[in-house]
Design a protein around this motif. Sequence first.
Motif, PDB file in Angstrom:
ATOM      1  N   LYS A 159      16.274 -17.181  22.063  1.00  0.00           N
ATOM      2  CA  LYS A 159      15.255 -16.184  21.780  1.00  0.00           C
ATOM      3  C   LYS A 159      14.085 -16.818  21.020  1.00  0.00           C
ATOM      4  O   LYS A 159      14.293 -17.541  20.050  1.00  0.00           O
ATOM      5  N   CYS A 218      12.049 -13.431  25.265  1.00  0.00           N
ATOM      6  CA  CYS A 218      12.228 -12.358  24.284  1.00  0.00           C
ATOM      7  C   CYS A 218      13.658 -11.815  24.287  1.00  0.00           C
ATOM      8  O   CYS A 218      14.060 -11.144  23.348  1.00  0.00           O
ATOM      9  N   GLU A 233       8.232  -7.365  26.004  1.00  0.00           N
ATOM     10  CA  GLU A 233       9.461  -6.655  26.373  1.00  0.00           C
ATOM     11  C   GLU A 233       9.213  -5.556  27.400  1.00  0.00           C
ATOM     12  O   GLU A 233       9.986  -5.371  28.330  1.00  0.00           O
ATOM     13  N   SER A 242      10.575  -9.876  17.703  1.00  0.00           N
ATOM     14  CA  SER A 242      10.708  -8.440  17.475  1.00  0.00           C
ATOM     15  C   SER A 242      10.767  -8.284  15.966  1.00  0.00           C
ATOM     16  O   SER A 242      11.380  -9.076  15.280  1.00  0.00           O
TER      17      SER A 242
END
Length: 723
Positions: free
Chosen positions: A121, A140, A191, A466
């Motif tokens: 990630k 992501c 995303e 995120s």
Amino acid sequence: LEEALEGRTRQIPFDAIQALDVVMRHLPSMTYTPVGRSFFSSPDGYYHPLGGGREVWFGFHQSVRPSQWKMMLNIDVSATAFYKAQPVIEFMCEVLDIRDINEQRKPLTDSQRVKFTKEIKGLKIEITHCGSMRRKYRVCNVTRRPAQMQSFPLQLENGQTVECTVAKYFLDKYKMKLRYPHLPCLQVGQEHKHTYLPLEVCNIVQGQRCIKKLTDMQTSTMIKATARSAPDREREINNLVRKADFNNDAYVQEFGLNISQSLMEVRGRVLPPPKLQYGGRTKQQALPNQGVWDMRGKQFFTGVEIREWAIACFAPSRTVREDALRNFTQQLQKISNDAGMPIIGQPCFCKYATGPDQVEPMFRYLKTTFPALQLVVVVLPGKTPVYAEVKRVGDTVLGMATQCVQAKNVNKTSPQTLSNLCLKINVKLGGVNSILLPSIRPKVFNEPVIFLGADVTHPPAVSNHSGDNKKPSIAAVVGSQDAHPSRYAATVRVQQHRQEIIHELCAMVKEHLVMFYKSTGGYKPHRIIIYRDGVSEGQFMHVLQHELTAIREACIKLEPDYKPGITFIVVQKRHHTRLFCADKKEQSGKSGNIPAGTTVDIGITHPTEFDFYLCSHQGIQGTSRPSHYHVLWDDNHFDADELQQLTYQLCHTYVRCTRSVSIPAPAYYAHLVAFRARYHLVEKEHDSGEGSHLSGGSEDRAPAAMARAITVHADTKKVMYFA
């Protein structure tokens, strides 16, 4: 700039220095991969894999620094971990320890997927299925479903939208039959855009530095690959400077700069070490030799008598047999007796246990059944979540002294390890190992003085794009509790993620001043000397403004006219100044380093401010980094000599070993306290290693709950539980 360097003005023109820095960086920035103030290039002629898809890159640090009379160029060799440029399939195999991808016939298990996701990630990948169009994306996420089942909304020519699987799309559009349709896809880009790529068409992009924490194994591999004895490092730096050929750099020439080809020569001095006073029957003194002494024939200054103690063995009985425990007990008793900390008689309790769940019930039972219990020795099978639980229960819940010891050190005892255990046990039970010989201490000791050590430890800067809930930073302040100074008390707080300033310093200092007053029988410190670790140059003034004010406020809150002198010293280990012996004969130890006690306060120090380098420890491996001390404030009018001497002496009061350490004991203790609080924050439900980051340890807890979790039990607070 010239005026500042010659000391005609106090103000250093920051922008002028920055301009020089930009000029000096321009050429290397075009040829290397820059990371912070360093430059790295991809491995050429060496290969040091670290496992887990990572490898070592070598490079160099470069910065421009003001000094007396001249600007200096600071150059040092450095190394860091990068991700290997390789196909994502191979990356996955390394991360998941899959020897051959063809063995992996089934889809990934949940735990495999979670582990792989955690590693990939945030990394950049490039695609290989569009010929020379190697578009780059950032990962992501990793899909739960395999490529043959993961679908996305595909817009057809006629404007209709249909669900299509990734595998089918690749077959139709690129005539590619996926080799691994049972493996998941990478979700890349934003995303909400639902862009999925099969693993087999992706490569890890070259030149990405690894900012995630290395595993213990990787760290040890890294150190082996990068440690250089001082003479070797000096040679490497000289070669680098020759190769860089700064004076023929067109940009450097254009600005009329000229850089010396040889290392700056400065005069240093070696401070004399303090004598250490021991106690017991022999009342011996120890004189450190090359930063080291030992306890042979010496007893603790104040040794504790241990009458009631227990053993809890969390290693299985097949690993640590009963006779091994008996032998360990015998050997420990012998060594502890020699050290003047007699462990009397057999343990009142000795049982096997498994797993973190048994810690609290067992400890509660011990506390109730043996009210006079002084110590629990806990045997651990290597790295285990049991450790965090033992410390949580012992330090914060029940207030019991615990000493952990690795199974391998029980099975094979060595006098050195046992002696080191005793150093820790004695202070955890309120003893004093040794003190600085009073007659040789600096004159600041003629009046009551309190030493504070302060540090903020930050969680790793994880690059999850995120906005994941962030772990807190932990601020710790320790304060001396006696005149020696040998005993320290600890205060610790959680604060906002990556906040450098100690938010509740006022309350913490107030607490220390009160504890000092109580434990010394009514003395108020005339002076406060604080060693503050972990502040970068850019933050000096910011931190000083806030924290000096907080310390003053703490004093005034106690008594309106209580105004002790304050000395505020920043300690830095993370810099790239390295000192080498000009004369080979003065090198010390196998690694050829400068001797312990080496001080430099001219030539390479700040043109107008009060700072010095002091290498207080004996280098064992690699090249010593001298600690840099920057006196940001001093009401006590110390002269350089006295402050250097004081600092050096405090490096000899660290209880965990009989050697001078690289930073003063209070600063070191603050670091230990903060580090221990991290363990107190581990929640026992999810520290099973895997998947623990999902429920996220401490991220989703309210600050109040975290503050409670790191609050140490009143009985524990009285002793140096963090040793």
